[in-house]
Design an enzyme around this catalytic site. Structure first.
Site, short mmCIF file in Angstrom:
data_model
loop_
_atom_site.label_atom_id
_atom_site.label_comp_id
_atom_site.label_asym_id
_atom_site.label_seq_id
_atom_site.Cartn_x
_atom_site.Cartn_y
_atom_site.Cartn_z
N ASP A 164 17.20 -11.07 -69.78
CA ASP A 164 15.85 -11.23 -70.30
C ASP A 164 14.87 -10.40 -69.45
O ASP A 164 15.10 -10.23 -68.25
CB ASP A 164 15.50 -12.73 -70.18
CG ASP A 164 14.38 -13.14 -71.09
OD1 ASP A 164 14.67 -13.87 -72.05
OD2 ASP A 164 13.22 -12.76 -70.85
N ALA B 121 9.18 -29.53 -86.60
CA ALA B 121 9.40 -29.41 -88.05
C ALA B 121 10.54 -28.44 -88.32
O ALA B 121 10.82 -27.58 -87.49
CB ALA B 121 8.13 -28.90 -88.72
N ASN C 251 8.95 -15.24 -82.39
CA ASN C 251 9.93 -15.78 -83.35
C ASN C 251 9.22 -16.27 -84.61
O ASN C 251 9.65 -16.01 -85.73
CB ASN C 251 10.74 -16.94 -82.74
CG ASN C 251 11.65 -16.46 -81.63
OD1 ASN C 251 12.53 -15.65 -81.86
ND2 ASN C 251 11.41 -16.94 -80.41
N SER C 252 8.11 -16.97 -84.39
CA SER C 252 7.35 -17.47 -85.54
C SER C 252 6.84 -16.31 -86.39
O SER C 252 6.86 -16.38 -87.62
CB SER C 252 6.16 -18.32 -85.07
OG SER C 252 6.63 -19.49 -84.44
N HIS D 122 13.43 -17.96 -76.14
CA HIS D 122 14.24 -16.86 -75.58
C HIS D 122 15.73 -17.13 -75.82
O HIS D 122 16.48 -16.21 -76.15
CB HIS D 122 13.98 -16.72 -74.08
CG HIS D 122 12.60 -16.24 -73.75
ND1 HIS D 122 12.34 -15.13 -73.01
CD2 HIS D 122 11.38 -16.73 -74.12
CE1 HIS D 122 11.03 -14.93 -72.92
NE2 HIS D 122 10.42 -15.92 -73.57
N GLU E 101 9.77 -14.93 -88.39
CA GLU E 101 10.20 -15.91 -89.40
C GLU E 101 9.22 -15.90 -90.57
O GLU E 101 9.61 -15.95 -91.74
CB GLU E 101 10.29 -17.30 -88.76
CG GLU E 101 11.48 -17.43 -87.81
CD GLU E 101 11.39 -18.60 -86.84
OE1 GLU E 101 10.54 -19.50 -87.04
OE2 GLU E 101 12.18 -18.63 -85.87
N HIS F 22 0.50 -19.87 -83.49
CA HIS F 22 0.13 -19.39 -82.16
C HIS F 22 0.62 -17.95 -81.95
O HIS F 22 0.35 -17.36 -80.93
CB HIS F 22 0.70 -20.33 -81.10
CG HIS F 22 2.18 -20.21 -80.91
ND1 HIS F 22 3.08 -20.27 -81.96
CD2 HIS F 22 2.94 -20.02 -79.80
CE1 HIS F 22 4.31 -20.13 -81.50
NE2 HIS F 22 4.25 -19.98 -80.20
N GLN G 43 11.01 -25.49 -89.32
CA GLN G 43 10.10 -24.36 -89.61
C GLN G 43 10.68 -23.30 -90.54
O GLN G 43 10.01 -22.82 -91.45
CB GLN G 43 9.68 -23.71 -88.28
CG GLN G 43 8.79 -22.50 -88.46
CD GLN G 43 8.03 -22.14 -87.21
OE1 GLN G 43 7.41 -22.99 -86.58
NE2 GLN G 43 8.06 -20.89 -86.83
N ALA H 67 0.90 -16.15 -73.09
CA ALA H 67 1.88 -15.06 -73.03
C ALA H 67 1.34 -13.81 -73.75
O ALA H 67 0.19 -13.44 -73.58
CB ALA H 67 3.22 -15.52 -73.60
N1 UDP Z 1 10.14 -24.20 -84.10
C1 UDP Z 1 10.63 -25.08 -85.05
N2 UDP Z 1 9.92 -26.21 -85.32
C2 UDP Z 1 8.72 -26.50 -84.72
C3 UDP Z 1 8.22 -25.58 -83.76
C4 UDP Z 1 8.94 -24.44 -83.48
O1 UDP Z 1 11.71 -24.87 -85.64
O2 UDP Z 1 8.13 -27.53 -85.02
C5 UDP Z 1 10.93 -22.99 -83.78
C6 UDP Z 1 10.40 -21.79 -84.52
O3 UDP Z 1 11.02 -21.70 -85.79
C7 UDP Z 1 10.74 -20.65 -83.58
C8 UDP Z 1 10.70 -21.28 -82.19
O4 UDP Z 1 10.79 -22.68 -82.39
O5 UDP Z 1 12.05 -20.18 -83.85
C9 UDP Z 1 9.41 -20.98 -81.44
O6 UDP Z 1 9.46 -19.67 -80.96
P1 UDP Z 1 8.16 -18.78 -80.87
O7 UDP Z 1 8.57 -17.47 -80.29
O8 UDP Z 1 7.47 -18.72 -82.17
O9 UDP Z 1 7.19 -19.55 -79.90
P2 UDP Z 1 7.38 -20.24 -78.46
O10 UDP Z 1 7.74 -21.64 -78.72
O11 UDP Z 1 8.45 -19.48 -77.72
O12 UDP Z 1 6.02 -20.10 -77.86
#
Ligand code: UDP
Length: 503
Positions: free
Chosen positions: A126, A369, A390-391, A21, A394, A386, A371, A409
């Site tokens: 939020d 990682a 954001n994923s 968030h 991306e 999952h 990502q 969620a």
């Molecule tokens: N992320 C990352 N490396 C990792 C795991 C997650 O950079 O190993 C980043 C990913 O790029 C994204 C965020 O963490 O921007 C995760 O947000 P998302 O909404 O996908 O999932 P949440 O963690 O909120 O469940």
């Protein structure tokens, strides 16, 4: 929008205390700062502010304000102020604790009022911090809700939570108000607390309260693109009755402007976005990816806070080996282990890491990682995710199709939309209680990574979505993509709402 009359106006932003968030909130703040002269202040608890500050560039004009918070007072472990430092069993406690911030947030706005002689231009909070609507109302300041999720996921979460449609049927399938009758939802897509709901569960009641409160907002900002999920947007607008501005995706422009087949220099954006040290250097990751053909590598990650059971981790590992496909897997602690636990070899089948390394088949990354960089590399062909929003953005912005393993969620709704509306996802399994065996992992991985049939079709559709996402943030003279237009439209509305209040 840049003009001197807006010089002393102030926008206050309040994200929920989770990395998924705070990242889009900070990105939104940066975009508003670039397009206006407004002062922008992001408000959160001390450790979150420390983290946000460390990721904002030194030249940034964004300011930060702290709300006092002591995690121990709320029954949380020491220094735990956001979800990624907490086991899932504590997330509800953090959610309850976040609601106690209302009086100190009220004081902060009151102090601002005294110092500046006017209340903020608006408050953007939020969805999960919708109590801020009460504060905004008491200062007669416009309030806008920012959902960091997508439209379909937010609309489904909202409608199921407030209407509990699954309670009105004995079937496992049901329709949801606001969505077409043909769009059937399944009980297994609901989180356990919602599935078992009898109207009295604490988590459900707390969420219902926040989601009802945001209906008092002046409008909603959604981290999505107008052209990619029309059904969700329609449901969101219908169910809330609010204007919705689609202003996403909040991704680095360097990522959106790259050609998806490129495998050139690393972007190194992940660290500056998340403030988290990756378990592997970006350069090493790129060298490994460079050693594989285009679109051949599967990337696997369950985000910043979710994880799977140890038995499922074993099945996933064995399924990956059976598939023979190259992969990068971000391995976090399985359920039941301490969130801060160091990696243990026993989490994976005996000799797994060594075998896949020797064959150059797999790279296991511990904890975190880079990502964005992995997804933007031309060798990455699919993402087992999952389905955190954001994923999703991306991945799709890079034309990378998804194998869905939603856990919590609104993730199951995101994967449903991607599978049924976009055609860019196949759901492998759902939730922490379900089961998927190694043969099924092997079958689905091979199908999605295939250059023919379903795999080819998913890739083609993902590339089309990527194009729409990139178009939405293009700016060429007076020609603007839909997300930039929406952001400017929102900023104009903010100024007008303020003027109508002060007339
Ligand atoms: N992320 C990352 N490396 C990792 C795991 C997650 O950079 O190993 C980043 C990913 O790029 C994204 C965020 O963490 O921007 C995760 O947000 P998302 O909404 O996908 O999932 P949440 O963690 O909120 O469940």
């Amino acid at each position: 929008m840049k003009n001197s009359s807006s010089a002393k106006t102030h926008i206050v932003m309040l994200p929920f205390m989770a990395r998924g968030h705070m990242i889009p909130f900070l990105a939104l703040a940066k975009q508003i700062a670039e397009r206006t002269h407004f002062t922008i202040t992001i408000v959160s608890t001390p450790l979150n502010i420390q983290q946000l500050r460390s990721t904002a560039s030194p030249s940034s004009t964004i300011t930060f304000a702290e709300l006092p918070f002591c995690s121990l007072d709320h029954g949380l472990p020491t220094n735990s102020e956001n979800t990624d430092s907490l086991p899932s069993s504590h997330i509800t406690t953090l959610f309850i604790a976040s609601q106690t911030l209302e009086p100190s947030f009220h004081r902060l706005i009151s102090d601002m009022f005294q110092q500046e002689g006017r209340t903020p231009l608006c408050i953007i909070s939020d969805v999960f911090m919708s109590w801020a609507v009460n504060v905004a109302r008491s200062f007669e300041t416009p309030h806008f809700t920012f959902t960091t999720g997508g439209a379909f996921g937010t609309a489904a979460y909202f409608s199921i939570l407030l209407n509990l449609p699954h309670r009105n049927t004995t079937s496992d399938e049901f329709s949801v108000p606001g969505f077409p009758e043909t769009c059937r939802f399944h009980l297994s897509q609901l989180n356990p607390s919602l599935r078992a709901v009898d109207g009295t569960g604490l988590v459900v009641r707390l969420n219902q309260k926040q989601f009802s409160l945001f209906l008092g907002s002046n409008g909603m900002l959604c981290n999505t693109v107008e052209e990619i999920e029309p059904m969700g947007l329609d449901a969101l607008r219908k169910n809330t009755g609010l204007p919705v501005w689609t202003i996403g995706p909040f991704l680095p422009l360097s990522l959106l402007n790259r050609s998806s087949s490129s495998s050139s220099s690393p972007l190194d954006e992940s660290f500056s976005r998340s403030g988290k040290e990756p378990g592997i250097a970006v350069g090493n990751c790129f060298n490994w990816l460079d050693s594989h053909p285009p679109n051949s590598v599967l990337y696997i990650s369950f985000g910043s806070q979710n994880t799977i059971s140890s038995t499922q981790m074993m099945e996933l590992a064995m399924g990956l080996e059976l598939s023979g496909k190259p992969f990068i897997w971000v391995v976090r602690h399985p359920i039941g282990f301490d969130i801060k636990a160091e990696f243990r070899a026993e989490w994976l089948p005996e000799g797994f890491e060594e075998r896949v390394r020797k064959r150059n088949q797999g790279m296991v990354v511990h904890r975190w990682a880079p990502q964005l960089e992995i997804l933007s590399h031309g060798s990455t062909g699919a993402f087992l995710s999952h389905c955190g929003w954001n994923s999703v953005l991306e991945s799709l912005s890079q034309g990378v199709p998804i194998i869905g393993w939603p856990i919590a969620a609104e993730q199951a709704y995101n994967s449903k939309m991607m599978e049924e509306e976009m055609g860019v996802c196949v759901v492998l399994t759902r939730g922490v209680e379900s089961w998927v065996g190694r043969e099924e992992v092997e079958r689905v991985v091979k199908m999605v990574m295939s250059k023919e049939g379903k795999g080819e079709e998913m890739k083609r559709k993902a590339m089309q979505i990527a194009e729409k996402i990139r178009d939405s943030v293009r700016e060429d003279g007076n020609q603007k993509g839909s997300s930039l237009k929406a952001l400017d439209g929102f900023l104009e509305t903010v100024v007008l709402s303020r003027e109508s209040l002060t007339d």
